[in-house]
Every structure is written in structure tokens, then in C-alpha cells.
Design an enzyme around this catalytic site. Structure first.
Site, short mmCIF file in Angstrom:
data_model
loop_
_atom_site.label_atom_id
_atom_site.label_comp_id
_atom_site.label_asym_id
_atom_site.label_seq_id
_atom_site.Cartn_x
_atom_site.Cartn_y
_atom_site.Cartn_z
N LYS A 1 0.84 -1.20 0.00
CA LYS A 1 0.00 0.00 0.00
C LYS A 1 0.88 1.25 0.00
O LYS A 1 0.61 2.22 -0.71
CB LYS A 1 -0.95 -0.01 1.21
CG LYS A 1 -2.06 -1.06 1.06
CD LYS A 1 -2.85 -1.31 2.34
CE LYS A 1 -3.77 -2.53 2.15
NZ LYS A 1 -4.56 -2.86 3.34
N GLN B 1 -4.71 -1.87 9.52
CA GLN B 1 -4.63 -3.17 8.86
C GLN B 1 -5.24 -4.27 9.74
O GLN B 1 -4.93 -4.35 10.93
CB GLN B 1 -3.16 -3.49 8.52
CG GLN B 1 -2.97 -4.75 7.69
CD GLN B 1 -3.57 -4.68 6.29
OE1 GLN B 1 -3.69 -3.61 5.70
NE2 GLN B 1 -3.97 -5.81 5.76
N ASP C 1 -10.95 2.77 4.04
CA ASP C 1 -11.46 1.41 3.83
C ASP C 1 -12.98 1.37 3.68
O ASP C 1 -13.53 0.36 3.25
CB ASP C 1 -11.10 0.54 5.06
CG ASP C 1 -9.80 -0.22 4.90
OD1 ASP C 1 -9.47 -0.62 3.77
OD2 ASP C 1 -9.10 -0.42 5.92
N1 GUN Z 1 -7.06 -7.06 5.78
C1 GUN Z 1 -7.45 -7.77 4.70
N2 GUN Z 1 -8.11 -6.96 3.84
C2 GUN Z 1 -8.11 -5.72 4.38
C3 GUN Z 1 -8.64 -4.48 3.96
O1 GUN Z 1 -9.25 -4.32 2.90
N3 GUN Z 1 -8.43 -3.44 4.81
C4 GUN Z 1 -7.78 -3.58 5.98
N4 GUN Z 1 -7.66 -2.50 6.76
N5 GUN Z 1 -7.29 -4.71 6.42
C5 GUN Z 1 -7.46 -5.79 5.59
#
Ligand code: GUN
Length: 273
Positions: free
Chosen positions: A48, A92, A115
Site C-alpha cells: 500500500k 490493517q 477502507d
Molecule cells: N485485511 C485484509 N483486507 C483488508 C482491507 O481491505 N483493509 C484492511 N484494513 N485490512 C485488511
């Protein structure tokens, strides 16, 4: 059969995001919080950050130890909420077991919730108001369907999996576009018969579940699953070699939904409220 090329579309979307960022009066700043030392999460978080740098979005990773208390994490989030130099916050997942994920998510300011996981953004989507952010994976899938001009309005869509990250928001987004939506999960009866009705099948289970002869002829199959098989090879929920010949469209793993999720997240991270 046409391959839904997520890799190619993601490059276009990232290019658009980069141009969008150049025109902003304020550089977006995404803060990603990583708690503990889950190896997969660390890779996702670094990806990311790399993607953000490529499109001109400032990014910071805050790494907190596994032993971090819930109160400490909430206080870090509250500080970021109040910081005018931070435009996006992403925690995350998964979090260590002693931390209540829901409490954490509801602490994030909805206008920084890249998100789209906060109750306000989820609720806005559910009642037909524009959320500040749509969840990245379903938003990326909609971009992919639109790129290939796959009709959504009036389509029968079947979603396998009911997670908050993919299945549920996917259903809301397809409903918003006037599809007829069925969500299947571990308690669903006669799942194969339901899968057969799908014009659009979206599988987000994380297990090899969609096999030969299960899908409707000429349907569109989107594979959200990504995991390693017994030989260590990256694969998805769909038995690609046997299922793809009968599909109209199919997304591959890797190179389908994965790159679109990152591009879609960067689109979100480029929004400044
Ligand atoms: N863990 C797995 N997928 C995601 C996501 O889309 N966002 C976040 N914050 N954690 C994740």
C-alpha cells in the site's frame, strides 16, 4: 471467453489517480497502522505504501507492537483524526485477539476512513446515501465490470461469502446498481443451484469452491480468493482451467481483483475531505 484484466485496468486507474492528486491543493496523506507482526499483513501494508508513493500520495506506516493495548490504539487513532495533515487512516486487519476490532473501526473518522468500514460509511451505503468512501475490493470489482461493459442493472448476481470487507458491501453496491443479489454462505442450502442462476458470480471465500460445470454458460465470474495451493502456487476460489471455457468473462488470480483492490484503495486515498 474474455479475461477481466485487473492488472491492465489498475495501471489506468493509478494513472488517473496520479493526475487527480497533481491537481489537488493539498497533498493527501495516508496513515496505515500495523499492530503486531503478521507476515502477510506486513507485505500488504508495504504494498500500500509503495502504491501510494507511485501516485504522489504521502504515506506513513505506524508500527505498534503485538502487546499494544486497545486504549493505546484508540488514542493513536484519535490523534490522527484530529490531525489536519492526515487525510486517510487505515488500520490493517486482523488485529491481535485482545483488541476489539469493532471499537477500533468505529473510532476512525468517517471522512478519513479510506477502507469504508466505519458504521457511518457502511450505513450510508445501505440506506442509499453516498458514503465518504466505498470499500476498496468491491469498488475495484465494479470498476472492472464497468470497464468491460458487463451489464449490472437487472442482472442476477450471486456472491459467495458474507464478510464485512467483501461480501456484504459487494451486495450493497450491486443492489445500488439494480442487480438482483443473492449472498451464499456456509449455511446456504442448494448452493450449486443458486450459483447456476448467476449472470455475475463473485466468489470471496478463500477456498477452492467454484468447480467445473457449476457456473452458468456465458456468465461473468469474478474470483476474489487468493491463497497458496499445496504446491505453493498462488490461486483463487475458482478452478480456472475447468471453469473458464464456459464463462463469458472471468478474472484470473493473480492479475484480477488483487491489483484492482490496491488501485481502488489509492483512488480512496486521493480523496480529501
Ligand atoms: N485485511 C485484509 N483486507 C483488508 C482491507 O481491505 N483493509 C484492511 N484494513 N485490512 C485488511
Amino acid at each position: 471467453m474474455i479475461i477481466l484484466d485487473g492488472k491492465a485496468l489498475s495501471i489506468k486507474v493509478l494513472e488517473d489517480v496520479k493526475n487527480r492528486v497533481l491537481k489537488l491543493s493539498k497533498q493527501p496523506h495516508l496513515v496505515v497502522i500495523l499492530v503486531g507482526d503478521d507476515a502477510a499483513s506486513r507485505i500488504y501494508v508495504n504494498n500500500k505504501k509503495k502504491a501510494a508513493e507511485k501516485v504522489g500520495i504521502k504515506s506513513t506506516i505506524i508500527e505498534l507492537p503485538e502487546s499494544t493495548t486497545e486504549d493505546k490504539l484508540l488514542s493513536v487513532i484519535n490523534d490522527l483524526n484530529a490531525d489536519n495533515n492526515v487525510t486517510g487512516i487505515l488500520v490493517q486487519l486482523p488485529l491481535p485477539a485482545h483488541i476489539d476490532k469493532n471499537k477500533v473501526i468505529e473510532t476512525i473518522s468517517p471522512k478519513k476512513d479510506v477502507d469504508g468500514f466505519t458504521p457511518e460509511n457502511v450505513g450510508r451505503l445501505a440506506i442509499g446515501l453516498e458514503p465518504y468512501f466505498y470499500p476498496a475490493t468491491p469498488q475495484g470489482i465494479i470498476m472492472l465490470l464497468d470497464e468491460y461493459k458487463i451489464p449490472i442493472e437487472g442482472a442476477d448476481a450471486v456472491i459467495l461469502g458474507r464478510s464485512n470487507i467483501v461480501g456484504k458491501p459487494m451486495a450493497q453496491m450491486l443492489l445500488k446498481r439494480n442487480a438482483t443479489v443473492t449472498i451464499c454462505h456456509s449455511y446456504t442450502k442448494e448452493m450449486e443451484a443458486k450459483i447456476k442462476t448467476a449472470d455475475i458470480l463473485i466468489s470471496a471465500v478463500g477456498k477452492k469452491i467454484v468447480r467445473c460445470k457449476m457456473v452458468r454458460n456465458n456468465s461473468c465470474v469474478v474470483d476474489v480468493g487468493i491463497f497458496r495451493d499445496a504446491n505453493g502456487k498462488l490461486t483463487g476460489d475458482v478452478d480456472f482451467d475447468f471453469v473458464s471455457p464456459s464463462c463469458g468473462y472471468i478474472s484470473p488470480v493473480p492479475g484480477g481483483v488483487g491489483p484492482m483492490t490496491i488501485a481502488s484503495l489509492m483512488y480512496n486515498a486521493s480523496k480529501v475531505y
